[in-house]
Every structure is written in C-alpha cells, then in structure tokens.
Scaffold this active site. Structure first.
Site, PDB file in Angstrom:
ATOM      1  N   ARG A  16       0.849  -1.371   0.021  1.00  0.00           N
ATOM      2  CA  ARG A  16      -0.091  -0.182   0.028  1.00  0.00           C
ATOM      3  C   ARG A  16       0.810   1.375   0.092  1.00  0.00           C
ATOM      4  O   ARG A  16       0.291   2.239  -0.189  1.00  0.00           O
ATOM      5  CB  ARG A  16      -0.924   0.080   1.132  1.00  0.00           C
ATOM      6  CG  ARG A  16      -2.155  -0.931   0.850  1.00  0.00           C
ATOM      7  CD  ARG A  16      -3.174  -0.952   2.189  1.00  0.00           C
ATOM      8  NE  ARG A  16      -2.658  -1.564   3.150  1.00  0.00           N
ATOM      9  CZ  ARG A  16      -3.192  -1.448   4.121  1.00  0.00           C
ATOM     10  NH1 ARG A  16      -4.247  -0.237   4.756  1.00  0.00           N
ATOM     11  NH2 ARG A  16      -2.599  -2.059   5.483  1.00  0.00           N
ATOM     12  N   LYS A  23       9.053  -0.679   2.609  1.00  0.00           N
ATOM     13  CA  LYS A  23       8.199   0.243   3.759  1.00  0.00           C
ATOM     14  C   LYS A  23       9.216   0.463   4.601  1.00  0.00           C
ATOM     15  O   LYS A  23       9.204   1.893   4.794  1.00  0.00           O
ATOM     16  CB  LYS A  23       6.838  -0.645   4.052  1.00  0.00           C
ATOM     17  CG  LYS A  23       6.331   0.042   4.786  1.00  0.00           C
ATOM     18  CD  LYS A  23       4.832  -0.410   5.350  1.00  0.00           C
ATOM     19  CE  LYS A  23       4.948  -1.625   6.069  1.00  0.00           C
ATOM     20  NZ  LYS A  23       3.554  -1.908   6.861  1.00  0.00           N
ATOM     21  N   GLN A  76      11.389 -15.015   6.196  1.00  0.00           N
ATOM     22  CA  GLN A  76      10.511 -15.534   6.274  1.00  0.00           C
ATOM     23  C   GLN A  76       9.736 -15.657   5.056  1.00  0.00           C
ATOM     24  O   GLN A  76       9.474 -14.906   4.161  1.00  0.00           O
ATOM     25  CB  GLN A  76       9.273 -14.740   7.092  1.00  0.00           C
ATOM     26  CG  GLN A  76       7.979 -15.713   7.585  1.00  0.00           C
ATOM     27  CD  GLN A  76       6.939 -14.585   7.910  1.00  0.00           C
ATOM     28  OE1 GLN A  76       6.814 -13.420   7.869  1.00  0.00           O
ATOM     29  NE2 GLN A  76       5.803 -15.068   8.681  1.00  0.00           N
ATOM     30  N   GLY A  81       1.878 -15.173   8.842  1.00  0.00           N
ATOM     31  CA  GLY A  81       1.237 -14.578  10.053  1.00  0.00           C
ATOM     32  C   GLY A  81       2.363 -14.035  10.846  1.00  0.00           C
ATOM     33  O   GLY A  81       3.412 -14.614  10.683  1.00  0.00           O
ATOM     34  N   ASN A 172      -4.424  -3.571  20.671  1.00  0.00           N
ATOM     35  CA  ASN A 172      -3.160  -4.389  20.750  1.00  0.00           C
ATOM     36  C   ASN A 172      -2.204  -3.366  19.655  1.00  0.00           C
ATOM     37  O   ASN A 172      -2.283  -3.504  18.472  1.00  0.00           O
ATOM     38  CB  ASN A 172      -3.168  -5.757  19.953  1.00  0.00           C
ATOM     39  CG  ASN A 172      -1.816  -6.385  19.705  1.00  0.00           C
ATOM     40  OD1 ASN A 172      -0.877  -6.071  20.359  1.00  0.00           O
ATOM     41  ND2 ASN A 172      -1.721  -7.399  19.092  1.00  0.00           N
TER      42      ASN A 172
END
Ligand code: UD1
Ligand code: CA
Length: 452
Positions: A16, A23, A76, A81, A172
């Site tokens: 985005r 980013k 990863q 997740g 959170n």
C-alpha cells in the site's frame, strides 16, 4: 537485569506504500523506520536483535546487515502470519535465554520507557506482556480483552471479534513480550484455524491463560504506536515525531515562537537559550549551540552553529558548515564545507564553499568562493580580520592573508599578502559632458526618422 532480545517483524510486503523502496526503509524524522526499531531495541539493552525480512526485500536485507551483521536477519518465506514470523527467529535465538520482545518494523515511535515497563511485567511474573493503547478508531486492530482486575484474557482480531468485543477500544499495538523459552513454546501450539488462515502471534495470550499464566498489559499513547501501511500514515507518523521533538526541544530551554513551523531531524541537537524563528528546516546532523539565533526560513544540514551566532533569515547551511561562536550569517548566504572563525561575518548574498575563514573576517555582499572548475574542488582561505569587498569572486585555490583588503568587484586568482589591498577589476574612466552630447545626438536621430 535479565538478558534481553528483540525480534523485529518486517516481512510484510508493504504494497500500500506503492513504492519501490521497502516500506520500513521509508524515513520518519529522517531516519528509516527499521532503524527506529533497531535503536529502540538497543536502547533497552537487547543483546540480540533479529529482523524478520522477506526474501524479496534485498535492499532491506543489506541495510539491516550493515548494522547488525549477517546474524541480524532471518527470512520468512512465505509470510504466514505474525506468529509464524516470530518463529523464524527461533533457531537464531537457540542459545539465548532471557526476556524477548517482539517489535514491528513499521511502528517507529515507541518509547524506550514503554518497552522497559513491558519487560518489568515479565520480570514480575506475567507470562505474556502486551503493549496496548486506547484507539480513537479501533478499526482492524486486535482488541485487548481484560478481566475485572485488568489482567489480559485474550487478544481477539477484529475479523474474529463479537460485536461486544468490537466495541472495546483498548487495542493491541503489536508489541508483545515473554520469556524467550515460553514465547517459542506457546508459538509451537498456535494454529492457523482463523479468519485469515494465519498463525497469529496474538494467540499466545489465550494459550498462556489456559496454562494458568497471567498476562498483563502496558498502555501508551496512540501517537506512540502509529503503524505505517500507507503514505498517509507515514505523514501522520512524521507529524507525531515532529510534535514530540518540538516539545523535547522546548523543554531543553529553547525559544520557538511558532514551533509548529519548525521541522527537525531525529538527530538534531539544540542547546539551551537558542531562539528559532518560524519556518526553519533541520536536515541531518545539525547542532545549534547555546545562545545562538536561527532566523526565519533557514535550511540547515550537517552544520555546527556556534554559541551566540546569528543565522538567517533565509540562510542555507550545508554539510561541513562549522561556525565558531559569534558568527553572523545574513540573508541569502549559502555555506558548505567551510569553517568560520569566531565573530566572522557574511551578511548578505554569498556562496562560501570549501573555505577556511579566519576569526573576525568580513565577507562582503555577493562574494563567491569559486571552488569548482567543472572537475575538481579547491579551497579558499581568508585570513583573520580580512575584509572582502562586495561582489568579489575568489577563484580557488587562493589565500587572502590576515588583515588584507579585497576591493569590491574583484576577481582574485592569485594569493593576497597579509595586510595588503588587492583590486582586480576594470579601471574607472570618466568623459566629461559625454552623456549630454549623447542625448542630444540621439534625440536628433530619432526626430529625423519620424519626419522621413
Ligand atoms: C497485528 C496484530 C493486531 C494488532 C496490529 C497492530 C496479529 C495477528 N495481529 O495485526 O492484533 O492490532 O498488528 O498493528 O498479530 N509480518 C511479518 N510476517 C507476516 C505477517 C506480518 O513479518 O507473516 C509483520 C508485518 O510486516 C508488520 C507486522 O508483522 O510489521 C504486523 O503485521 P500486520 O499484517 O500489519 O498485522 P495486522 O494484521 O495489522
Ligand atoms: Ca498492520
């Protein structure tokens, strides 16, 4: 103090942002986001810091390696997740035993004291500590469900939440701490049976509770945990950083009449009794020493401004501008890689590049240090107490001796001795009555043309 480690999550794609730059390399306060997280982990004494990266983000990997070495990165692939992301660091932390905090590479403004408070919860018996905040708009954040005693019962992701849980505004931040062994043991039991089909880090809270453990929260301001997914959020984080930095600077004893118009870099150092007028921009590496004044509309980078100096309005200081105490630089002067001795002055319209200017020297309006011939750069030296007349060009390499004078409009290509006068310009001549004769002649020519 227990041993401490941090795992920084940065394997998200960041699509985005619509950017070719990963980013977390986008800057806030002039510093890449990931560097904020690394510096935070270092400032709370983490002896091990592991950044979880995507295999596609090669620029990010080399950036992190340059700071933390090869051991500072795990990959990863694919991203399954946040829980799965933390698990990628397990092997790298096999020999580590202590308190572990998970930070997000896209949440740059968390304060060290907040992370300290989280570690303190682990030290005082909590199985898991979670950093929460009261969200103005809880949106897609995970909700922190607490019991009557304020202990954390569970983190429920927005997609899984009941209407009552969605109404909870305590959210959170993504920052979660636990003993390292406990973190990885809990994660080994997390499944991906949920709305997103991901391994949620947040599920360790429910698992720790089921084991009979206590989970605690620490809370902070929402502005401290702005997460960045879009350029809009990047701009919001920048604004939050500027608000914080301005109040820190004011608290040090600095006067700013319109602090909301002054823009700092994360490393800007301002001493007490400095005055900063409106509309000033600080790039990297600027120090302003006690009692100096930075006047309006100045742009400063890589500069050291001496005590009681006055800069501006409309001054540009570039890297290597070093000003001793009591220097005065006025409007439309650019200074680059130049040392100015105590009390030296350049009050108007000059370019001073690659120079050494002695104490008390006076650089007249419109002086240019011609430091570049299109290939190489050369040095200009102006001695103590020298006086450079207005609109002079000093063609480097060149030295003007102590106490020398340079006549206005000179183009100086040879060294000038101490206490000499150098003038290098066309000689003035005068023809008496010439202007009257010229006007009479031209008026006659014009009149003859009209008739004909
Ligand atoms: C997560 C939390 C949510 C919290 C929110 C705060 C979970 C399940 N949910 O949600 O409770 O309110 O953060 O912003 O943890 N990442 C990886 N690998 C992955 C997935 C994510 O490295 O496989 C990284 C991302 O780059 C990012 C961070 O983890 O830095 C958080 O991921 P994100 O997808 O933003 O989590 P949310 O779903 O927003
Ligand atoms: Ca997010």
């Amino acid at each position: 103090m227990a041993n401490r480690a941090a795992v920084i999550l940065a394997a998200g794609q960041g699509t985005r942002m619509r950017s070719s730059l990963p980013k977390v390399l986008h800057p806030v306060g002039g510093r890449p986001m990931i560097d904020w997280s690394i510096a935070l982990a270092q400032s709370v004494g983490c002896e091990r810091i592991i950044v979880v990266c995507s295999p596609n983000a090669e620029t990010l990997q080399s950036h992190v390696k340059s700071q933390l070495g090869e051991g500072g990165i795990v990959l990863q692939d694919p991203p399954l997740g946040t829980g799965h992301a933390v698990q990628q660091a397990q092997a790298a932390l096999q020999d580590f035993d202590g308190d572990l905090v998970v930070l997000c590479g896209d949440v740059p403004l968390i304060r060290a004291e907040t992370v300290e408070a989280l570690f303190a919860e682990i030290q005082t018996g909590a199985a898991v500590g979670v950093l929460g905040f009261e969200a103005a708009d809880a949106g897609a954040y995970g909700r922190l469900i607490t019991d009557a005693d304020g202990n954390l019962e569970a983190i429920v992701e927005a997609k899984e939440a009941t209407p009552e849980q969605l109404a909870v505004s305590f959210c959170n931040s993504g920052v979660i701490a636990a003993r390292s062994a406990s973190m990885f043991e809990l994660l080994s039991r997390v499944t991906n049976e949920n709305a997103k089909g991901e391994y949620y880090l947040t599920d360790i809270v429910g698992l720790a509770r089921a084991d009979g453990g206590t989970c605690r929260t620490v809370s902070c301001d929402e502005a401290d945990v702005i997460g960045i997914n879009t350029r809009v959020q990047l701009a919001e984080a920048e604004a939050a950083f500027q608000v914080r930095k301005r109040s820190e600077v004011l608290a040090l004893g600095v006067t700013m009449t319109a602090p909301e118009t002054v823009f700092f870099h994360h490393d800007t150092v301002i001493e007490n009794d400095v005055t900063i007028e409106p509309n000033v921009f600080f790039g990297p590496g600027v120090t302003v020493r006690s009692g100096a004044r930075v006047r309006a509309f100045s742009h400063l980078e890589g500069a050291d401004i001496g005590a009681r100096s006055t800069i501006g309005p409309f001054v540009r200081l570039r890297p290597g501008a070093v000003l001793e105490p009591g220097v005065k630089i006025g409007n439309f002067v650019e200074v680059k890689n130049t040392h100015m001795g105590e009390g030296a002055q350049a009050s108007h319209l000059s370019y001073l590049g690659d120079g050494e200017i002695g104490a008390g020297a006076n650089i007249g309006a419109g002086t240019i240090f011609c430091n570049y011939d299109g290939f190489l750069k050369y040095k200009t030296t102006v001695g103590k107490g020298a006086f450079i007349g207005s609109n002079s060009a000093l063609v480097a390499p060149v030295t003007i001796g102590d106490g020398a004078f340079v006549g206005s409009g000179s183009v100086i290509t040879k060294d000038v001795e101490a206490n000499a006068l150098a003038v290098a310009r066309g000689k003035q001549m005068q023809k008496a009555g010439w202007a009257t004769a010229f006007r009479d002649k031209m008026a006659a020519v014009k009149a003859a043309k009209k008739k004909g």
